[in-house]
Scaffold this active site. Structure first.
Site, PDB file in Angstrom:
ATOM      1  N   TYR A  83      24.905 -24.486  20.265  1.00  0.00           N
ATOM      2  CA  TYR A  83      24.399 -25.795  20.477  1.00  0.00           C
ATOM      3  C   TYR A  83      23.320 -25.712  19.349  1.00  0.00           C
ATOM      4  O   TYR A  83      22.336 -26.565  19.297  1.00  0.00           O
ATOM      5  CB  TYR A  83      23.472 -25.894  22.002  1.00  0.00           C
ATOM      6  CG  TYR A  83      24.447 -25.948  22.799  1.00  0.00           C
ATOM      7  CD1 TYR A  83      25.232 -27.116  23.320  1.00  0.00           C
ATOM      8  CD2 TYR A  83      25.050 -24.966  23.387  1.00  0.00           C
ATOM      9  CE1 TYR A  83      26.027 -27.587  24.029  1.00  0.00           C
ATOM     10  CE2 TYR A  83      25.912 -25.072  24.835  1.00  0.00           C
ATOM     11  CZ  TYR A  83      26.450 -26.341  24.934  1.00  0.00           C
ATOM     12  OH  TYR A  83      27.453 -26.220  26.011  1.00  0.00           O
ATOM     13  N   LYS A 123      26.253 -34.437  28.288  1.00  0.00           N
ATOM     14  CA  LYS A 123      27.049 -34.107  27.037  1.00  0.00           C
ATOM     15  C   LYS A 123      28.533 -34.472  27.302  1.00  0.00           C
ATOM     16  O   LYS A 123      29.344 -34.239  26.620  1.00  0.00           O
ATOM     17  CB  LYS A 123      26.929 -32.501  27.097  1.00  0.00           C
ATOM     18  CG  LYS A 123      25.695 -32.014  26.608  1.00  0.00           C
ATOM     19  CD  LYS A 123      25.599 -30.796  26.162  1.00  0.00           C
ATOM     20  CE  LYS A 123      24.156 -30.086  25.979  1.00  0.00           C
ATOM     21  NZ  LYS A 123      23.519 -30.091  27.415  1.00  0.00           N
ATOM     22  N   ASN A 155      30.066 -20.164  22.797  1.00  0.00           N
ATOM     23  CA  ASN A 155      29.371 -21.536  22.960  1.00  0.00           C
ATOM     24  C   ASN A 155      28.212 -21.690  22.226  1.00  0.00           C
ATOM     25  O   ASN A 155      27.177 -20.767  22.095  1.00  0.00           O
ATOM     26  CB  ASN A 155      28.953 -21.592  24.575  1.00  0.00           C
ATOM     27  CG  ASN A 155      29.923 -21.200  25.433  1.00  0.00           C
ATOM     28  OD1 ASN A 155      31.055 -21.336  25.094  1.00  0.00           O
ATOM     29  ND2 ASN A 155      29.610 -21.213  26.691  1.00  0.00           N
ATOM     30  N   ASP A 187      24.147 -24.696  35.292  1.00  0.00           N
ATOM     31  CA  ASP A 187      23.842 -26.059  35.017  1.00  0.00           C
ATOM     32  C   ASP A 187      24.951 -27.065  35.446  1.00  0.00           C
ATOM     33  O   ASP A 187      25.292 -27.809  35.079  1.00  0.00           O
ATOM     34  CB  ASP A 187      23.801 -26.145  33.492  1.00  0.00           C
ATOM     35  CG  ASP A 187      23.333 -27.524  33.148  1.00  0.00           C
ATOM     36  OD1 ASP A 187      22.533 -28.047  33.863  1.00  0.00           O
ATOM     37  OD2 ASP A 187      23.725 -28.069  31.975  1.00  0.00           O
ATOM     38  N   GLU A 199      32.270 -24.221  24.054  1.00  0.00           N
ATOM     39  CA  GLU A 199      31.437 -25.326  24.257  1.00  0.00           C
ATOM     40  C   GLU A 199      30.725 -25.732  22.793  1.00  0.00           C
ATOM     41  O   GLU A 199      30.387 -24.739  22.091  1.00  0.00           O
ATOM     42  CB  GLU A 199      30.319 -24.592  25.214  1.00  0.00           C
ATOM     43  CG  GLU A 199      30.955 -24.562  26.630  1.00  0.00           C
ATOM     44  CD  GLU A 199      29.667 -24.151  27.562  1.00  0.00           C
ATOM     45  OE1 GLU A 199      28.450 -24.511  27.388  1.00  0.00           O
ATOM     46  OE2 GLU A 199      30.027 -23.704  28.578  1.00  0.00           O
ATOM     47  N   ASN A 255      30.965 -16.542  32.057  1.00  0.00           N
ATOM     48  CA  ASN A 255      30.505 -17.439  31.220  1.00  0.00           C
ATOM     49  C   ASN A 255      29.103 -17.367  30.833  1.00  0.00           C
ATOM     50  O   ASN A 255      28.277 -16.987  31.554  1.00  0.00           O
ATOM     51  CB  ASN A 255      30.490 -18.915  31.721  1.00  0.00           C
ATOM     52  CG  ASN A 255      29.968 -19.950  30.900  1.00  0.00           C
ATOM     53  OD1 ASN A 255      30.518 -20.330  29.838  1.00  0.00           O
ATOM     54  ND2 ASN A 255      28.647 -20.628  31.262  1.00  0.00           N
ATOM     55  N   GLU A 256      28.718 -17.157  29.475  1.00  0.00           N
ATOM     56  CA  GLU A 256      27.435 -16.719  29.070  1.00  0.00           C
ATOM     57  C   GLU A 256      26.520 -15.775  29.842  1.00  0.00           C
ATOM     58  O   GLU A 256      25.473 -16.138  30.292  1.00  0.00           O
ATOM     59  CB  GLU A 256      26.659 -18.157  29.097  1.00  0.00           C
ATOM     60  CG  GLU A 256      27.425 -19.216  28.101  1.00  0.00           C
ATOM     61  CD  GLU A 256      26.376 -20.284  27.670  1.00  0.00           C
ATOM     62  OE1 GLU A 256      25.424 -20.629  28.558  1.00  0.00           O
ATOM     63  OE2 GLU A 256      26.741 -20.845  26.559  1.00  0.00           O
TER      64      GLU A 256
END
Ligand code: BDP
Length: 601
Positions: A473, A573, A471, A164, A509, A417-418
């Protein structure tokens, strides 16, 4: 890999500035070998800068493939008798360097440095040479980060990425010439420090490699006042420092390891490395720096600026650090790739704590379903991240550790990451990478950031890591607008992580897209109020879970992404806008984190 510095035996010449520039698709190219002649057209591109936003032109911004940079360079006459290197701090994502019509180096990986020995390539002091650099921005499933190329209905090649942020490319960091002695010289140094539990003494273990022959060495540890604290005459050893001044968060005391190499009684090379004496350890659920529990307060960030994209700029760098300091932050993660070396040097000099990340983002075909499109393949399979991807990933880890091993600010390696860590094949893919990281650096904890599709019971890799990065959300991508339910879900899940893994959790995150200037009462998603309430809710939960030893808000500032229906002019963000104006949430953080801090002397 030694940082490029000037000493009494080494010189540096910057090649930053404007370079001739062309896309490889330029119809005016008459030769398939651009390095053999001058580039067509009259475009000029600054270095360091990503090229994409420099020209208001679709073809340039969205170019898929190679671009060329070129300039004439006169090798200083006074460099006669020295060995000359060219160093590129990065070429995103692949670089090839030609001197006149000769290829001197090729490098894969967009965020780590590489170099070529020009003297061995026949270049002479005083000579003028044409330097041509090809930079390719293509990402494939065998690159880190991975991506794929597709042909669209117009027959054009398009780059598919699964991360992203905008795929900025080019020469975003410095390009330099530098010299070292022709023969015997310092090739590399590795330093590991430790601190006695009661703080009574510190140790500096060093390992020095000579290149180009043999010599005798003097290694002095020098304090800030220029006083030699301890000394050695071997290439490796352990220096003990009684009552050391420690390096720590907000406490940037640096010694200098000053190295002299001599042959037949004459000093032939000098090098100097800043050394911060500190220790990093994990104990139960605590993250200890100098044996004291450390709580990470700060941000996930991006190298992202208007016009220059991922270009390094000292002015913006200092401003970003000052804004972070103003909030009271003490740390950040270099999401989602290694940053410019200047950032780590600054962090060392000012007491910042850094989680240093490999550019392994997007190893996940199923993340966000709708965001990147549905995919039936398994991420860790012969159809996507396979053994070749894993090899590239290993090399990215090796290059990051080789570059950043000596920075006291770097307290942890984040190797991905992720990823799709709930998928089959994930453990087979990551276990060798964790082992490699620990073998290359047994002294720092290793982490990764987990994403919401891999839960405490379904994640297949979390136990391999010393610290689990998480992370989340809730309240944004799910439970949108319902912070009450989000709070319940967040707390339940974090408690499960804490109970099952009994090790430190850093929330790497959490954040909500926020349009600066949009105010709503009661708070609704996208408003500044919602961002504040969202962060405050997360903080309440963190404070109820002992294993949570850190909070990095996503993101420090708004940043550019590819086009998409859930991104309006990029990802919003940020706690600061893209031009670094504070949103209300910056004050929320300032209140929680304590605001402006002063460095200890
Ligand atoms: C996470 C990614 C990060 C994204 C963020 C978001 O790690 O790169 O920008 O979410 O969606 O999935 O804002």
């Amino acid at each position: 890999m030694l940082k490029v510095i000037a000493t009494s035996t080494r010189e540096v010449k910057s090649l930053n500035g404007l370079w001739s520039f062309a896309l490889d698709t330029d119809p005016k190219f008459t030769s398939s070998s651009p390095w053999e002649s001058t580039l067509p057209g009259n475009l000029e591109c600054p270095v360091p800068a990503s090229y994409n936003d420099i020209f208001p032109n679709h073809a340039l911004r969205n170019h898929v493939g190679k671009v060329w940079y070129q300039r004439l360079v006169r090798i200083p006459k006074s460099w006669d008798g020295q060995r000359v290197f060219i160093r590129l701090d990065s070429a995103t994502h692949e670089g090839e360097v030609y001197v006149n019509d000769r290829l001197v180096v090729k490098h894969v990986g967009g965020y780590t440095p590489f170099e070529a020995d020009l003297t061995s390539a026949g270049v002479k002091a005083g000579e003028e040479v044409r330097i041509t650099i090809g930079v390719d921005n293509i990402l494939t499933r065998h690159s880190i980060p991975p991506g794929e190329l597709q042909k669209n209905e117009l027959g054009k090649t398009v780059q598919i990425i699964r991360h992203d942020f905008f795929n900025y490319a080019g020469l975003a960091r410095s390009v330099r010439l530098y010299t070292v002695p022709l023969d015997v010289r310092v090739g590399d140094i590795k330093v590991v420090t430790d601190v006695e539990e009661k703080g009574g003494s510190g140790t500096v273990k060093f390992d020095l490699k000579l290149e180009g022959g043999d010599g005798t060495v003097t290694v002095d540890l020098v304090d800030r006042d220029g006083k030699i604290v301890t000394t050695s005459d071997s290439c490796s050893g352990k220096l003990t420092v009684p009552n050391p001044k420690l390096w720590g968060p907000g406490q940037p005391y640096l010694y200098n390891l000053s190295i002299k190499v001599s042959t037949t009684g004459n000093v032939v090379d000098e090098y100097s490395l800043p050394v911060g004496i500190r220790s990093v350890k994990i104990s139960g659920t605590q993250f200890l720096i100098n044996h004291k529990p450390f709580y990470f307060k700060g941000f996930g960030r991006h190298e992202d600026l208007t016009v220059i994209g991922k270009g390094h700029d000292d002015g913006w760098m200092v401003y970003d650090f000052e804004l972070m300091r103003w909030t009271g932050a003490n740390s950040f993660r270099t999401s989602h790739y290694p940053y410019a070396e200047e950032v780590y040097d600054y962090a060392d000099r000012h007491g910042w704590i850094v989680i240093n990340e490999v550019a392994a983002v997007g190893l996940n075909l199923h993340l966000g379903g709708g965001i990147f499109g549905k995919d039936e393949r398994d991420t860790f399979s012969d159809e996507y991240c396979d053994a070749t991807t894993q090899e590239t990933h290993k090399q990215a880890i090796r290059e990051l550790i080789a570059r950043d091993y000596n920075h006291p600010s770097v307290v942890m390696w984040c190797i991905t990451n992720e990823p799709g860590s709930q998928e089959k094949g994930a453990r087979e893919y990551f276990q060798p990478l964790v082992e490699l990281t620990k073998q290359l650096d047994p002294h720092r904890p290793v982490t990764f950031t987990n994403m919401g599709m891999a839960l405490p019971d379904t994640d297949k890799i979390a136990d391999l890591f010393d610290v689990i990065g998480i992370n989340r959300y809730f309240g944004w991508y799910s439970e949108t607008g319902n912070l009450e339910l989000a709070e319940k879900k967040l707390e339940e899940e974090l408690k499960r992580w804490a109970e099952k893994y009994k090790r430190p959790l850093v929330i790497c995150e959490y954040g909500a897209d926020t349009l600066a200037g949009l105010h709503m009462n009661p708070a609704q998603p996208w408003s500044e109020e919602y961002q504040c309430e969202f962060l405050t809710m997360y903080h309440r939960v963190f404070d109820r879970i002992e294993a949570v030893v850190g909070e990095h808000v996503w993101n420090f500032a708004d940043f550019s992404t590819g086009p998409g229906i859930i991104r309006v002019d990029g990802n919003k963000k940020g706690v600061f806008t893209r031009d670094r104006r504070p949103k209300m949430a910056a004050h929320t953080l300032k209140n929680r984190w304590g605001g402006l801090w002063e460095e200890a002397k």
